[in-house]
Design an enzyme around this catalytic site. Structure first.
Site, PDB file in Angstrom:
ATOM      1  CG  ASP A  10     -23.899 -88.835  59.449  1.00  0.00           C
ATOM      2  OD1 ASP A  10     -24.302 -89.193  58.336  1.00  0.00           O
ATOM      3  OD2 ASP A  10     -23.539 -87.649  59.677  1.00  0.00           O
ATOM      4  CB  SER A  11     -20.343 -89.258  56.569  1.00  0.00           C
ATOM      5  OG  SER A  11     -21.368 -88.293  56.450  1.00  0.00           O
ATOM      6  CB  CYS A  73     -24.964 -91.592  56.732  1.00  0.00           C
ATOM      7  SG  CYS A  73     -24.179 -90.916  55.273  1.00  0.00           S
ATOM      8  CD  GLU A 152     -20.076 -80.336  58.340  1.00  0.00           C
ATOM      9  OE1 GLU A 152     -18.855 -80.137  58.415  1.00  0.00           O
ATOM     10  OE2 GLU A 152     -20.602 -81.458  58.441  1.00  0.00           O
ATOM     11  CB  CYS A 184     -28.659 -84.640  52.897  1.00  0.00           C
ATOM     12  SG  CYS A 184     -27.030 -84.252  53.557  1.00  0.00           S
ATOM     13  CB  THR A 185     -27.564 -86.198  58.151  1.00  0.00           C
ATOM     14  OG1 THR A 185     -26.379 -85.873  57.412  1.00  0.00           O
ATOM     15  CG2 THR A 185     -27.736 -87.692  58.224  1.00  0.00           C
ATOM     16  CG  HIS A 186     -25.318 -81.714  56.992  1.00  0.00           C
ATOM     17  ND1 HIS A 186     -24.933 -83.027  56.967  1.00  0.00           N
ATOM     18  CD2 HIS A 186     -24.250 -81.011  57.468  1.00  0.00           C
ATOM     19  CE1 HIS A 186     -23.685 -83.123  57.402  1.00  0.00           C
ATOM     20  NE2 HIS A 186     -23.255 -81.923  57.718  1.00  0.00           N
TER      21      HIS A 186
HETATM   22  N1  DGL Z   1     -24.394 -87.580  56.102  1.00  0.00           N
HETATM   23  C1  DGL Z   1     -24.439 -87.441  54.662  1.00  0.00           C
HETATM   24  C2  DGL Z   1     -25.829 -87.827  54.158  1.00  0.00           C
HETATM   25  O1  DGL Z   1     -26.803 -87.839  54.873  1.00  0.00           O
HETATM   26  C3  DGL Z   1     -24.065 -86.045  54.227  1.00  0.00           C
HETATM   27  C4  DGL Z   1     -22.604 -85.715  54.363  1.00  0.00           C
HETATM   28  C5  DGL Z   1     -21.702 -86.553  53.484  1.00  0.00           C
HETATM   29  O2  DGL Z   1     -21.643 -86.361  52.247  1.00  0.00           O
HETATM   30  O3  DGL Z   1     -21.051 -87.430  54.017  1.00  0.00           O
HETATM   31  O4  DGL Z   1     -25.945 -88.147  53.015  1.00  0.00           O
END
Ligand code: DGL
Length: 268
Positions: A10-11, A73, A152, A184-186
């Site tokens: 993931d990012s 991600c 975050e 989105c993961t978050h």
């Molecule tokens: N992990 C990214 C996603 O699921 C969110 C955070 C980012 O923008 O890198 O899209």
């Protein structure tokens, strides 16, 4: 049977929500997680850059001899899945297809909302995949870039989070969507506040759940499940700020993060 680890990337920390689901559904698998914290966010970057970063993340995992790669991600899945599938000789899965399938089966009125980063929504990946599963649906995508920093910061239950959610999600309520993809993961961390804003009749779809199911099916079909029923090994790698990763990541994973290593971006 194959006891090599599964690679997840993931990012940043967000993909730990996907790892959590994988642990839940595949409790005996060894896992290696890479979070590209030095270069987060991916969601506001160009297609070219996201593809390059995703390729480097996958190369790193491949160097760890993983048996399969999960792109946790949503942004990287939207943009780089095919690129990685074409360039690596091991199975690579993303979160878009499973998430779209869940959304298509969750809706009753055919109106589906998708929220995610700017890159995810602009890529149209969810919108077109959902239409493949349910041709007569209406899919509305809304980018919600402020959600990631709010989460975050640990402000998922705050007034700031609620007001931001109202601002982003009102359009979806006006369109009468009955299911909403947390693309989105978050966003699963913000679930409570999102639900409060969209109301109890909107089903929230977390693509991580179906992704873990797909992964399980893939390992079963390929005959590469780990049938060594011992306590599995989890390793974590970040490209920057491991202490922040440990602190925030614990909230995402709901468990302690040990075996955490920092790797230099130049080595990717
Ligand atoms: N992990 C990214 C996603 O699921 C969110 C955070 C980012 O923008 O890198 O899209």
């Amino acid at each position: 049977m194959d006891n090599r680890p599964i690679g997840i990337f993931d990012s940043g920390v967000g993909g730990l929500t996907v790892m959590r689901e994988i642990i839940e559904q595949l409790p005996y698998e060894n896992l290696i997680y890479f979070g590209d914290t030095a270069r987060i966010p991916y969601g506001s970057k160009s297609v070219q850059t996201i593809k390059k970063y995703a390729f480097q993340c996958a190369s790193f995992l491949k160097s760890k001899d993983v048996k399969t790669i999960v792109i946790a991600c949503n942004t990287a899945s939207s943009i780089a899945l095919e690129h990685l599938q074409n360039n690596f000789d091991l199975p690579v899965i993303g979160v878009i297809e499973p998430g779209s399938r869940s959304a298509a089966s969750a809706t009753k009125n055919g109106r589906i909302g998708v929220i995610g980063t700017i890159a995810t929504i602009n890529s149209n990946a969810y919108q077109s995949k959902i239409m493949e599963y349910k041709h007569d649906s209406e899919v509305i995508g809304i980018p919600c870039p402020l959600f990631v920093p709010i989460i975050e910061e640990g402000w998922e239950y705050s007034t700031v989070a609620e007001l931001t959610a109202e601002k982003y999600l009102t359009e979806l309520i006006e369109h009468d969507v009955d299911s909403l993809v947390l693309g989105c993961t978050h966003y699963p961390i913000l679930r409570y506040t999102i639900k409060k804003v969209v109301g109890p009749n909107v089903k929230l779809v977390n693509p991580a759940f179906e992704t873990a199911r797909d992964l399980r099916k893939l390992l079963t079909d390929e005959n590469i499940l780990n049938e060594n029923y011992e306590i599995p090994n989890y390793e974590y790698y970040t490209s920057d700020a491991p202490e922040r990763f440990r602190r925030i990541g614990g909230n995402f994973l709901k468990k302690e993060i040990d075996n955490l290593y920092e790797i230099a971006i130049d080595n990717l």
